[in-house]
Design a protein around this motif. Sequence first.
Motif, PDB file in Angstrom:
ATOM      1  N   ASN B  96       0.821  -1.216   0.000  1.00 27.61           N
ATOM      2  CA  ASN B  96       0.000   0.000   0.000  1.00 27.61           C
ATOM      3  C   ASN B  96       0.851   1.261   0.000  1.00 27.61           C
ATOM      4  OD1 ASN B  96      -2.446  -1.403   0.059  1.00 27.61           O
ATOM      5  ND2 ASN B  96      -2.316  -1.627   2.277  1.00 27.61           N
ATOM      6  N   SER B  97       2.142   1.113   0.093  1.00 27.55           N
ATOM      7  CA  SER B  97       3.038   2.262   0.152  1.00 27.55           C
ATOM      8  C   SER B  97       4.158   2.118  -0.862  1.00 27.55           C
ATOM      9  CB  SER B  97       3.620   2.416   1.555  1.00 27.55           C
ATOM     10  OG  SER B  97       2.607   2.626   2.505  1.00 27.55           O
ATOM     11  N   GLY B  98       3.805   1.719  -2.072  1.00 26.76           N
ATOM     12  CA  GLY B  98       4.804   1.623  -3.120  1.00 26.76           C
ATOM     13  C   GLY B  98       5.900   0.630  -2.830  1.00 26.76           C
ATOM     14  N   TYR B  99       5.553  -0.393  -2.022  1.00 30.78           N
ATOM     15  CA  TYR B  99       6.521  -1.422  -1.670  1.00 30.78           C
ATOM     16  C   TYR B  99       7.676  -0.867  -0.844  1.00 30.78           C
ATOM     17  CZ  TYR B  99       3.846  -4.129  -4.982  1.00 30.78           C
ATOM     18  OH  TYR B  99       2.824  -4.759  -5.648  1.00 30.78           O
ATOM     19  N   ALA B 100       7.425   0.215  -0.099  1.00 35.93           N
ATOM     20  CA  ALA B 100       8.417   0.705   0.856  1.00 35.93           C
ATOM     21  C   ALA B 100       8.696  -0.402   1.860  1.00 35.93           C
ATOM     22  CB  ALA B 100       7.880   1.936   1.584  1.00 35.93           C
TER      23      ALA B 100
END
Lengths: 113, 113
Positions: B96-100
């Motif tokens: 959900n966070s750009g794959y952070a």
Amino acid sequence: DAGVTQSPTHLIKTRGQQVTLRCSPKSGHDTVSWYQQALGQGPQFIFQYYEEEERQRGNFPDRFSGHQFPNYSSELNVNALLLGDSALYLCASSRWAGGDEQFFGPGTRLTVL
Amino acid sequence: DQQVKQNSPSLSVQEGRISILNCDYTNSMFDYFLWYKKYPAEGPTFLISISSIKDKNEDGRFTVFLNKSAKHLSLHIVPSQPGDSAVYFCAAPNSNSGYALNFGKGTSLLVTP
């Protein structure tokens, strides 16, 4: 392939100053993420850039800002430095939205006095 | 809030023996896990990963085990070699966070001759 490169290697600043760190991604990568690694901690996600825009952001104040250039390289700027900003700053590159492995640079060691 | 936890800051193992590094996570939405290895003055390098559809992944001397019900994974190194001495980070990307990547604090492994 030079991999992910970062500059400078080390940096010493005083409280209240501003700093700019630079990152060049691995060839073929278009996404750059920045992480802060404090002593004894794991890397913490700061933000991620793709297509010259900030796409995701971690729990960091607005003093932390960034930029991505058309050649995919990126800068991390920190304003009004605090002692607690002393850390290793890591840049990682990847391909957008692939969930691919992120490749890390060697980091920039920032010391705030 | 630390979503990935490595509760052992350090581990010392004799050369030739098995090294077992542990990692726990709290976010049940994580479906992919990675182990990174970090030498001093270098950035983290990818070592091995595992998808949540598997419970084991093996790559040479390195094997990662995943127990989803316990929200626990472990990295086994057999046989351990002095060159394996490094800090090992467990990480999970947040889709959900750009794959952070969410990292644990790391475990420092020392393999003695």
